[in-house]
Scaffold this motif. Structure first.
Motif, mmCIF file in Angstrom:
data_model
loop_
_atom_site.group_PDB
_atom_site.id
_atom_site.type_symbol
_atom_site.label_atom_id
_atom_site.label_comp_id
_atom_site.label_asym_id
_atom_site.label_seq_id
_atom_site.Cartn_x
_atom_site.Cartn_y
_atom_site.Cartn_z
ATOM 1 N N TYR A 49 0.764 -1.271 -0.092
ATOM 2 C CA TYR A 49 -0.065 -0.003 0.262
ATOM 3 C C TYR A 49 0.894 0.921 0.066
ATOM 4 O O TYR A 49 0.495 2.441 -0.523
ATOM 5 N N ARG A 53 0.750 4.112 -2.804
ATOM 6 C CA ARG A 53 0.346 5.589 -2.477
ATOM 7 C C ARG A 53 1.651 6.359 -3.016
ATOM 8 O O ARG A 53 1.598 7.653 -3.391
ATOM 9 N N GLU A 57 0.980 9.525 -5.597
ATOM 10 C CA GLU A 57 1.406 10.786 -5.275
ATOM 11 C C GLU A 57 2.555 11.418 -6.391
ATOM 12 O O GLU A 57 2.120 12.505 -6.595
ATOM 13 N N ARG A 60 -0.372 12.358 -8.580
ATOM 14 C CA ARG A 60 -1.106 13.740 -8.506
ATOM 15 C C ARG A 60 -0.107 14.855 -8.542
ATOM 16 O O ARG A 60 -0.771 15.773 -9.182
ATOM 17 N N GLU B 70 -1.427 0.036 8.205
ATOM 18 C CA GLU B 70 -2.342 0.412 6.917
ATOM 19 C C GLU B 70 -2.261 -0.635 5.776
ATOM 20 O O GLU B 70 -1.134 -0.865 5.484
ATOM 21 N N VAL B 71 -3.223 -1.174 5.740
ATOM 22 C CA VAL B 71 -3.377 -2.092 4.581
ATOM 23 C C VAL B 71 -4.483 -1.615 3.681
ATOM 24 O O VAL B 71 -5.255 -0.324 3.951
ATOM 25 N N HIS B 72 -5.189 -2.325 2.729
ATOM 26 C CA HIS B 72 -6.195 -1.714 1.707
ATOM 27 C C HIS B 72 -6.899 -2.942 1.110
ATOM 28 O O HIS B 72 -6.377 -3.636 0.480
#
Lengths: 587, 587
Positions: A49, A53, A57, A60, B70-72
């Motif tokens: 993850y 991300r 980013e 983005r 955090e995972v998803h």
């Protein structure tokens, strides 16, 4: 930021997952980045993850840099807008459809052209409001027939999709070019080995489009490239039409008996045996092969199509499919032959096809079938072919179509040399939608003189979760993943080896210092795990710089290893952080 | 970061949306933060998505700070795990269900207990791996019956859900407390006015739980609070049982004719007329009301339940529902009465109910119905009641149940004074799942002695998109939103007023300087828009600090306005950035 492997939710695996075919799938599962939840549906574990991300980013930042504005649409969407553009039907079984508790029809968004168009219609009304580019980074859904290859082609995936709105083509060109530049920056920053190729636009509608393809043997797209720099998706290759051939001295067409020659090979053998030529043997290239298919339109109706290609080439179904979209190709069945009794199976020729009124079937030919070319082809009677049939004299097709296979060695359409075939993995797609969506959904703005005009649109996609896999496809070795710095889950992987607590104390201190300096660390602080296992894990996980704290400690040094080159440097403890910071700065 | 309103994708609205009932819905739509895509399904516009991401980031920081990882997970989930825990059925019409192209059953995840449990089972096997807390910030789906209130209760929404895994209750307590502390920090940072209340756990299973409720009149939850600090969701209020009453001198129970008294009111009137008491009038509190309901179990079976409460209180359906979950309440119909002929409708009493063998119906009473209490209640014959019926002497219920309504003035169970009723908006929920999911899905780890033990779990949710709306509910005035600093879409709203280009030049320079100093700016650089409209927009949008560049420029000053207090300060141009930085630092 420090992730300690003693508590990190991570278990590396020694074995490849049984369902994994491509290397990125194997490595991302084995290294503990993703985990399968259902076919084509994956969960992201902590390291994975983080990488996802990081990629998001970068996307983005570059989208923001061209002035695109980030929004976020729901994934659960009502049917109506997709009905208005026909996509509710067109998407066929690729679309996840569902009903809510009141039996209302919903879908899980595959892309969001409709929603963006409606939102702009909702808020904007004047040419002064344009240009406008909006984007989102969001979960998308496509019910792939054969989900495989891990996150390379999942059924739930993360995509960046953006849409530009402009008053005219000139303004659109600027939006398109800005996206193209942003995409180049993004894929460069992601460390990908890619190429931009001309492409068809697929089910989205519209005309001009380019694809960003990663060079990868696991790629699903075949594309062509020339020494002079031409590059195109196979579907997009345009066949240069040769000049017309004079045919004043061509003999009249004549039908000959060619028993038992339903294939090109049997036909050519027969010709060479019974109709030998002065100027060399007959070859398949002298024959014109006519192939019949049925097109199923989105409304369900079926329509026959005949495609004529030189007999030395096959019809490429993907190229043909791209030409006839949104219709789908279906086989021309025996039942279909019964419905068209004038067609002599195996001996079909332009005698029937060339005259629309004879068969009612549309007849499109390869661009090489230019005026004056002479062919041997079916005579519309079983066991007979016609020879010296001249295009433009003896038959006139309804038009041309890009359906013949493209071969290595074919000339590039821009004269830049012979084509070479390569495999690629679609990373991104930018294309001109034109006014398909704005017209279907009634988006109009007032121009300078107060007249209503329909904005022209562009659509731009990046497979964000797919990019994670593509990076691994492009950047790995036999031991594991090698992350480019900007996407790596950490800047440094610190490995404490040995049983001596002083090693862990020294490593703890070093990691603290790194954290204070803003260096992010994956720290292998596991007790009771052998150095061999730790090293193997570090290679598999793929952080670009590995710092080994162990034996060298007696001499006040640690080992800094470059994951990609394997190069090792001994660095005094006191200099490690400065050394790393300079590595991070330079890359 | 600078957002220029001349190009920002934003249109503020003067009118409330017609379907909006609550203030956050009205303001978030009018100020251009969100836009409805379908009932209960919203799109986030640029300013809104920025706020949402700010909230997400605060949640992420505080979850990371307690070591949660955090995972998803995917939102599209296979049926099987939810089948194993019964939730595929239990969720009823609230669950979005769909089929894939192979007719496989899928759902859109409402929460992810099953998936987390399976993932931990997949990777972990030893007590040494625990404690573990995992979380995700992710889109969730619930097909609400009446989606309304904008993003306060949507059908697609963003939630942070985390799950803790511990070997025993003591370790669980630490995980629970850590989450509780993190939640306090999160809601404090979000600037919310909230309260922690004891709660039932709902369909998730498990026992101990607390809710974080924002004080808001638009809240759907009713809770109680006492002067001494007790606070609980109404469903969770525990009724203090009074001490047993001596009944040695109580007369024997006697059945009396009470014709036409099927309601408490008619009964009390009849008693006062025909059986007057020495020591005051009969009141409803002297009667025992027996209410029949049917429970529909998740497997579809129906089972009757009788609930006895003092006649001065109604049965509170939400409280009763919470007690009988996962069963659902259904009415006891005339057909049901026919199936139980011993029940005299309107005159039902413990004579039949108290003896399980008579009716077979389970009979649970309010905790106030303690041993020795004397009641007037149905005599199980039409037109007859029994008087002086003593609990424990004349009948014995099967147990107690918290089903009676809670009233303002009721004593707090902890003796902290009379209860007061208040409305709240659920922001977060933390609860002990126990072993429901680990048992159902077979998650076990080896303990120190090598035995397999089943970990105990906690589940912790925050409505992230809902929090955005809750902040607006808590923080607005008649002119618009007032964002707390940490979630505001920008640090400062710079408004350039007037027609003079020198104003825009000065504002441009100021904004550039802010950007260089890391102050994020929403910049109203629109030409041809009146100062009045710009001021109105700035109040509506709600950035906490507004800098007006205009008339004061002649004197070298700008006006710095505090959105909340309305306080205005003139600040020399050269000092503005320093002034802002100190404002940002202090808040």
């Amino acid at each position: 930021m420090v992730m300690r492997m003693s508590t990190l939710f991570l278990r590396t695996l020694r074995e490849d997952p049984v369902d994994a075919e491509v290397i990125s799938h194997k490595l991302l599962v084995r290294a503990g980045y993703v985990r399968r939840a259902a076919p084509g549906i994956y969960s992201w574990l902590p390291l994975g993850y983080r990488v996802l991300r990081n990629v998001e980013e970068i996307v983005r930042e570059e989208m923001d840099a061209i002035g695109a504005q980030e929004v976020h649409f729901p994934a659960l969407l009502p049917r109506e807008p997709y009905e208005a553009t026909n996509r509710w039907e067109e998407y066929g079984p690729n679309l996840f459809r569902l009903k809510d508790r009141r039996e209302g029809d919903y879908l899980l968004g595959p892309t969001h052209e409709e929603m963006f168009t409606l939102l702009v219609k909702d808020l904007y009304s004047s040419y002064k409001d344009l240009p406008l580019s909006l984007y989102q980074i969001q979960h998308k859904y496509r019910d792939e027939a054969r989900p495989r290859a891990g996150i390379l082609r999942g059924r739930e995936f993360v995509m960046k999709d953006s849409y530009s709105f402009d008053v005219d083509d000139e303004a659109f060109k600027r939006s398109y070019d800005a996206h193209r530049e942003a995409y180049i920056k993004i894929f460069d920053r992601l460390g990908l080995d890619y190429r931009i190729v001309a492409a068809m636009s697929g089910a989205m509608g519209g005309s001009a489009s380019e694809e960003f393809l990663a060079n990868a043997t696991s790629g699903e797209d075949t594309y062509v490239r020339s020494p002079g720099g031409y590059a195109a998706n196979v579907e997009a290759v345009v066949t240069p039409a040769p000049p017309p051939v004079p045919y004043d001295d061509a003999p009249a067409a004549h039908v000959e008996d060619t028993p038992d020659t339903p294939t090109i090979e049997t036909l050519v053998n027969h010709l060479n045996e019974h109709f030998p030529r002065q100027d060399g043997d007959w070859t398949a290239a002298d024959t014109l092969k006519n192939v019949l298919v049925m097109l199923r339109q989105p409304d369900g109706t079926r329509e026959p199509l005949a495609v004529g290609v030189p007999g030395d080439r096959d019809v490429d179904e993907k190229r043909l499919q791209a030409q006839v979209e949104p219709a789908e190709l279906e086989a021309f069945t025996d039942a279909d032959f019964e419905a068209f009794p004038m067609l002599a199976k195996g001996y079909i020729g332009p005698g029937v096809l060339g005259e629309k009124n004879a068969s009612g079937i549309r007849y499109l030919v390869d661009p090489r079938v230019v005026e004056g070319t002479r062919w041997v082809t079916g005579a519309d009677q079983s066991g007979k072919h016609v020879l010296d049939l001249v295009t433009g004299r003896d038959f006139t097709p309804d038009g041309t179509i890009e359906a013949a296979e493209v071969r290595a060695g074919d000339p590039a359409p821009d004269g830049s040399g012979p084509l070479e075939l390569a495999r690629g993995l679609e990373l991104g797609h930018i294309f001109q939608l034109g006014r398909k969506y704005s017209e279907a959904l009634g988006l109009q703005v007032q121009d300078e003189s107060g007249r209503l005009v329909t904005p022209t649109m562009g659509s731009y996609g990046i497979g964000v979760s797919r990019a994670v896999a593509a990076i691994v496809e492009n950047s790995h070795d036999g031991d594991g993943i090698i992350w480019p710095r900007e996407v790596s889950p950490a800047d440094v992987h610190v490995v404490a080896t040995g049983k001596d607590e002083t090693v862990f104390t020294a490593a703890d201190e070093l990691v603290d210092e790194m954290e204070r300096s803003g260096v992010s660390v994956l720290y292998d602080d596991r007790r009771g795990v052998s150095p061999g296992v730790k090293f193997k894990d570090s290679e598999l996980i793929g952080v670009p710089t590995i710092v080994v704290v162990g034996r060298g400690l007696a001499d006040g040094v640690v080992e800094v290893k470059d994951r990609r080159s394997g190069e090792r440097t001994e660095v005094p403890l006191a200099n490690v952080v400065a050394h790393l910071r300079s590595l991070l700065r330079d890359s």
